[in-house]
Design a protein around this motif. Structure first.
Motif, mmCIF file in Angstrom:
data_model
loop_
_atom_site.group_PDB
_atom_site.id
_atom_site.type_symbol
_atom_site.label_atom_id
_atom_site.label_comp_id
_atom_site.label_asym_id
_atom_site.label_seq_id
_atom_site.Cartn_x
_atom_site.Cartn_y
_atom_site.Cartn_z
ATOM 1 N N LYS A 1 30.992 17.240 33.166
ATOM 2 C CA LYS A 1 30.649 17.566 31.780
ATOM 3 C C LYS A 1 31.934 17.724 30.972
ATOM 4 O O LYS A 1 32.905 18.320 31.442
ATOM 5 C CB LYS A 1 29.851 18.870 31.728
ATOM 6 N N PHE A 2 31.939 17.166 29.762
ATOM 7 C CA PHE A 2 33.100 17.242 28.870
ATOM 8 C C PHE A 2 32.675 17.929 27.574
ATOM 9 O O PHE A 2 31.543 17.761 27.117
ATOM 10 C CB PHE A 2 33.640 15.840 28.572
ATOM 11 N N ASN A 3 33.591 18.663 26.973
ATOM 12 C CA ASN A 3 33.271 19.443 25.776
ATOM 13 C C ASN A 3 33.387 18.643 24.485
ATOM 14 O O ASN A 3 33.330 19.219 23.403
ATOM 15 C CB ASN A 3 34.156 20.697 25.703
ATOM 16 N N THR A 4 33.541 17.330 24.614
ATOM 17 C CA THR A 4 33.570 16.463 23.436
ATOM 18 C C THR A 4 32.604 15.300 23.667
ATOM 19 O O THR A 4 32.281 14.956 24.804
ATOM 20 C CB THR A 4 34.983 15.891 23.190
ATOM 21 N N VAL A 5 32.177 14.691 22.580
ATOM 22 C CA VAL A 5 31.233 13.569 22.654
ATOM 23 C C VAL A 5 31.863 12.363 23.345
ATOM 24 O O VAL A 5 31.181 11.626 24.055
ATOM 25 C CB VAL A 5 30.732 13.192 21.240
ATOM 26 N N ASP A 6 33.164 12.164 23.187
ATOM 27 C CA ASP A 6 33.821 10.987 23.771
ATOM 28 C C ASP A 6 34.604 11.304 25.045
ATOM 29 O O ASP A 6 35.261 10.428 25.597
ATOM 30 C CB ASP A 6 34.722 10.320 22.742
ATOM 31 N N GLY A 7 34.520 12.515 25.541
ATOM 32 C CA GLY A 7 35.272 12.894 26.739
ATOM 33 C C GLY A 7 34.928 12.072 27.961
ATOM 34 O O GLY A 7 35.811 11.652 28.722
ATOM 35 N N ALA A 8 33.646 11.808 28.176
ATOM 36 C CA ALA A 8 33.222 11.023 29.338
ATOM 37 C C ALA A 8 33.722 9.581 29.234
ATOM 38 O O ALA A 8 34.174 9.003 30.226
ATOM 39 C CB ALA A 8 31.700 11.056 29.485
ATOM 40 N N ASP A 9 33.653 8.991 28.037
ATOM 41 C CA ASP A 9 34.146 7.620 27.844
ATOM 42 C C ASP A 9 35.642 7.540 28.136
ATOM 43 O O ASP A 9 36.103 6.610 28.805
ATOM 44 C CB ASP A 9 33.890 7.149 26.410
ATOM 45 N N LYS A 10 36.395 8.509 27.638
ATOM 46 C CA LYS A 10 37.846 8.512 27.865
ATOM 47 C C LYS A 10 38.164 8.679 29.346
ATOM 48 O O LYS A 10 39.064 8.024 29.866
ATOM 49 C CB LYS A 10 38.501 9.631 27.051
ATOM 50 N N ALA A 11 37.425 9.549 30.019
ATOM 51 C CA ALA A 11 37.661 9.759 31.451
ATOM 52 C C ALA A 11 37.371 8.485 32.236
ATOM 53 O O ALA A 11 38.135 8.109 33.134
ATOM 54 C CB ALA A 11 36.807 10.920 31.965
ATOM 55 N N LEU A 12 36.292 7.791 31.905
ATOM 56 C CA LEU A 12 35.956 6.568 32.613
ATOM 57 C C LEU A 12 37.016 5.488 32.374
ATOM 58 O O LEU A 12 37.398 4.773 33.306
ATOM 59 C CB LEU A 12 34.573 6.051 32.212
ATOM 60 N N THR A 13 37.512 5.389 31.169
ATOM 61 C CA THR A 13 38.569 4.422 30.877
ATOM 62 C C THR A 13 39.790 4.703 31.748
ATOM 63 O O THR A 13 40.384 3.781 32.321
ATOM 64 C CB THR A 13 38.944 4.468 29.384
ATOM 65 N N LYS A 14 40.141 5.963 31.870
ATOM 66 C CA LYS A 14 41.283 6.326 32.706
ATOM 67 C C LYS A 14 40.993 6.022 34.181
ATOM 68 O O LYS A 14 41.853 5.513 34.903
ATOM 69 C CB LYS A 14 41.635 7.802 32.539
ATOM 70 N N LEU A 15 39.773 6.305 34.630
ATOM 71 C CA LEU A 15 39.408 6.033 36.023
ATOM 72 C C LEU A 15 39.452 4.535 36.324
ATOM 73 O O LEU A 15 39.855 4.126 37.419
ATOM 74 C CB LEU A 15 38.031 6.607 36.339
ATOM 75 N N GLU A 16 39.048 3.717 35.360
ATOM 76 C CA GLU A 16 39.116 2.265 35.556
ATOM 77 C C GLU A 16 40.559 1.810 35.706
ATOM 78 O O GLU A 16 40.862 0.926 36.513
ATOM 79 C CB GLU A 16 38.412 1.542 34.412
ATOM 80 N N SER A 17 41.464 2.431 34.971
ATOM 81 C CA SER A 17 42.890 2.131 35.113
ATOM 82 C C SER A 17 43.395 2.567 36.488
ATOM 83 O O SER A 17 44.149 1.839 37.144
ATOM 84 C CB SER A 17 43.675 2.846 34.007
ATOM 85 N N LEU A 18 42.967 3.737 36.930
ATOM 86 C CA LEU A 18 43.362 4.234 38.251
ATOM 87 C C LEU A 18 42.774 3.364 39.364
ATOM 88 O O LEU A 18 43.381 3.209 40.423
ATOM 89 C CB LEU A 18 42.935 5.692 38.423
ATOM 90 N N GLN A 19 41.617 2.777 39.100
ATOM 91 C CA GLN A 19 41.010 1.881 40.085
ATOM 92 C C GLN A 19 41.868 0.633 40.264
ATOM 93 O O GLN A 19 42.044 0.143 41.378
ATOM 94 C CB GLN A 19 39.591 1.509 39.662
ATOM 95 N N LYS A 20 42.436 0.140 39.181
ATOM 96 C CA LYS A 20 43.323 -1.034 39.259
ATOM 97 C C LYS A 20 44.560 -0.723 40.100
ATOM 98 O O LYS A 20 45.136 -1.614 40.708
ATOM 99 C CB LYS A 20 43.724 -1.492 37.859
ATOM 100 N N GLN A 21 44.946 0.553 40.138
ATOM 101 C CA GLN A 21 46.083 0.987 40.953
ATOM 102 C C GLN A 21 45.641 1.345 42.381
ATOM 103 O O GLN A 21 46.431 1.835 43.171
ATOM 104 C CB GLN A 21 46.752 2.196 40.309
ATOM 105 N N GLN A 22 44.371 1.146 42.663
ATOM 106 C CA GLN A 22 43.758 1.434 43.964
ATOM 107 C C GLN A 22 43.848 2.909 44.352
ATOM 108 O O GLN A 22 43.977 3.254 45.524
ATOM 109 C CB GLN A 22 44.352 0.533 45.047
ATOM 110 N N LEU A 23 43.733 3.782 43.352
ATOM 111 C CA LEU A 23 43.738 5.225 43.605
ATOM 112 C C LEU A 23 42.325 5.794 43.682
ATOM 113 O O LEU A 23 42.131 6.915 44.157
ATOM 114 C CB LEU A 23 44.528 5.954 42.510
#
Length: 164
Positions: free
Chosen positions: A8-30
């Motif tokens: 849960k995120f305290n902003t409306v776009d927090g989940a979208d931002k987190a997923l974008t970051k996770l997709e970047s981390l996935q490219k790094q195989q983390l």
């Protein structure tokens, strides 16, 4: 083994931002993101917006049927009235097999409110320390739910044809 977590995120776009970051981390195989779905609830709306955010690995592992039923159960069924009650009970019973029970549903309903968002995430391998380090403290969500047992994962695969 896969892990289903809800953040849960305290902003409306927090989940979208987190997923974008996770997709970047996935490219790094983390981290291995198998599937994801997002709920965001803008201020002034009666209901949240929900959508399946397909993983960068291809088609989502759980599919729209799973996410649609889950979000319907959590956010919309109470609004549909008594006529849907029996069907809602059957659907709720089915989700209990995956560790999604009344307490979980009530907790989500109380925490995901106007002005917030949530990220439903199915992951495989995770290099936890590096993923945690990639998020500043203010970017981190609140963990609401975690972990599928081996039995729950097998049941999910069987019921939804999931490629978990």
């Amino acid at each position: 083994m896969s892990t289903l977590t809800v953040w849960k995120f305290n902003t409306v776009d927090g989940a979208d931002k987190a997923l974008t970051k996770l997709e970047s981390l996935q490219k790094q195989q983390l981290i291995q993101v198998l599937d994801a779905a997002i709920v965001s609830w803008p201020q002034g709306r009666k209901r949240p917006k929900t959508y399946q955010a397909m993983s960068t690995a291809g088609a989502g592992a759980l599919g729209g049927a799973f996410w649609g039923m889950l979000f319907g159960l959590i956010f919309f069924v109470p609004l549909l009235g008594a006529i849907v009650g029996a069907t809602a009970g059957a659907v709720a019973g089915r989700f209990t097999d995956y560790g999604i029970n009344d307490d979980f549903i009530k907790e989500l309903q109380s925490k995901v409110t106007e002005g917030t968002s949530a990220l439903f995430l199915l992951t495989g391998q995770v290099t936890l320390d590096k993923v945690e380090a990639a998020f500043a403290p203010e970017e981190r969500g609140q963990l609401i739910q975690s972990n599928l047992s081996t039995e729950q994962e097998a049941k999910l695969r069987e019921d939804f044809g999931a490629e978990v």
